[in-house]
Design a protein around this motif. Structure first.
Motif, short mmCIF file in Angstrom:
data_model
loop_
_atom_site.label_atom_id
_atom_site.label_comp_id
_atom_site.label_asym_id
_atom_site.label_seq_id
_atom_site.Cartn_x
_atom_site.Cartn_y
_atom_site.Cartn_z
N SER A 12 0.84 -1.19 0.00
CA SER A 12 0.00 0.00 0.00
C SER A 12 0.88 1.24 0.00
O SER A 12 2.10 1.17 0.17
CB SER A 12 -0.88 0.01 1.25
N GLU A 13 0.25 2.38 -0.14
CA GLU A 13 0.99 3.65 -0.04
C GLU A 13 1.56 3.79 1.37
O GLU A 13 2.69 4.26 1.55
CB GLU A 13 0.06 4.82 -0.37
N TYR A 14 0.82 3.37 2.37
CA TYR A 14 1.33 3.39 3.75
C TYR A 14 2.58 2.52 3.86
O TYR A 14 3.56 2.92 4.48
CB TYR A 14 0.24 2.89 4.70
N ASP A 15 2.55 1.34 3.25
CA ASP A 15 3.73 0.46 3.25
C ASP A 15 4.94 1.18 2.64
O ASP A 15 6.04 1.14 3.19
CB ASP A 15 3.46 -0.83 2.47
N ARG A 16 4.72 1.85 1.51
CA ARG A 16 5.83 2.56 0.85
C ARG A 16 6.38 3.68 1.72
O ARG A 16 7.58 3.84 1.85
CB ARG A 16 5.37 3.13 -0.50
N GLU A 17 5.51 4.42 2.35
CA GLU A 17 5.94 5.55 3.18
C GLU A 17 6.74 5.11 4.40
O GLU A 17 7.53 5.89 4.94
CB GLU A 17 4.72 6.36 3.64
N HIS A 18 6.55 3.87 4.85
CA HIS A 18 7.21 3.40 6.06
C HIS A 18 8.31 2.36 5.80
O HIS A 18 8.85 1.79 6.74
CB HIS A 18 6.16 2.83 7.04
N ALA A 19 8.63 2.14 4.55
CA ALA A 19 9.64 1.14 4.18
C ALA A 19 11.01 1.80 3.97
O ALA A 19 11.11 3.02 3.84
CB ALA A 19 9.22 0.42 2.90
N TRP A 20 12.03 0.97 3.95
CA TRP A 20 13.41 1.41 3.69
C TRP A 20 13.95 0.66 2.47
O TRP A 20 13.67 -0.54 2.31
CB TRP A 20 14.31 1.10 4.87
#
Length: 149
Positions: A93-101
């Motif tokens: 999700s977009e949330y996953d992308r925002e919190h990934a490295w």
């Protein structure tokens, strides 16, 4: 390429089913080699999200350090993270992308009605703008020394 033996894949799927309808999460410990990144051990974590655990997961800095310590203690590296998507596709999700490295592998297992379904892996681009799919290769059995926490 992410190399995952059938037992580790079974445990990831089972963790997602067990925590349904909430998202589950954990760390993947292994070896990053030229032929692929091999997951040798899982480090299950508790979803720390209280406000929306059905569609978000969160870990603490201490969870991250504990996963790194566990990897080091086993002579492994922290190579990635896994989590479930209850009643949603195994796509970030977009949330996953925002919190990934960047660099880490991100495995997502979809869980529909409590039953694990698709399992995919993703790599975040260096500029953090998008995920790229990562092939998952499956080993038939666990290599010697493979463990689960």
């Amino acid at each position: 390429m992410l190399i995952v033996n059938k037992e580790i894949a079974r445990v990831i799927r089972g963790h997602g089913a067990r925590d349904y309808p909430n998202e589950t999460c954990g760390a993947m410990l292994g070896l990053d080699r030229a032929e692929g990144r091999e997951v040798r051990m899982l480090f299950p974590l508790t979803n720390r999200r209280d406000d929306s655990p059905r569609n978000r997961f969160s870990i603490t800095a201490e969870d991250f350090r504990a996963a790194e310590r566990a990897a080091k203690d086993q002579g492994l590296e922290l190579v990635g993270w896994y989590h479930s998507h209850p009643d949603h596709p195994a796509k970030p999700s977009e949330y996953d992308r925002e919190h990934a490295w960047p660099w880490y592998s991100y495995v997502i297992v979809s869980v529909a009605g409590g039953e694990p379904r698709d399992m995919t892996s993703w790599l975040l681009s260096d500029d953090r703008s998008h995920f790229e799919p990562e092939e998952i290769a499956s080993l038939m059995s666990a290599p010697p020394g493979t463990a689960h926490r």
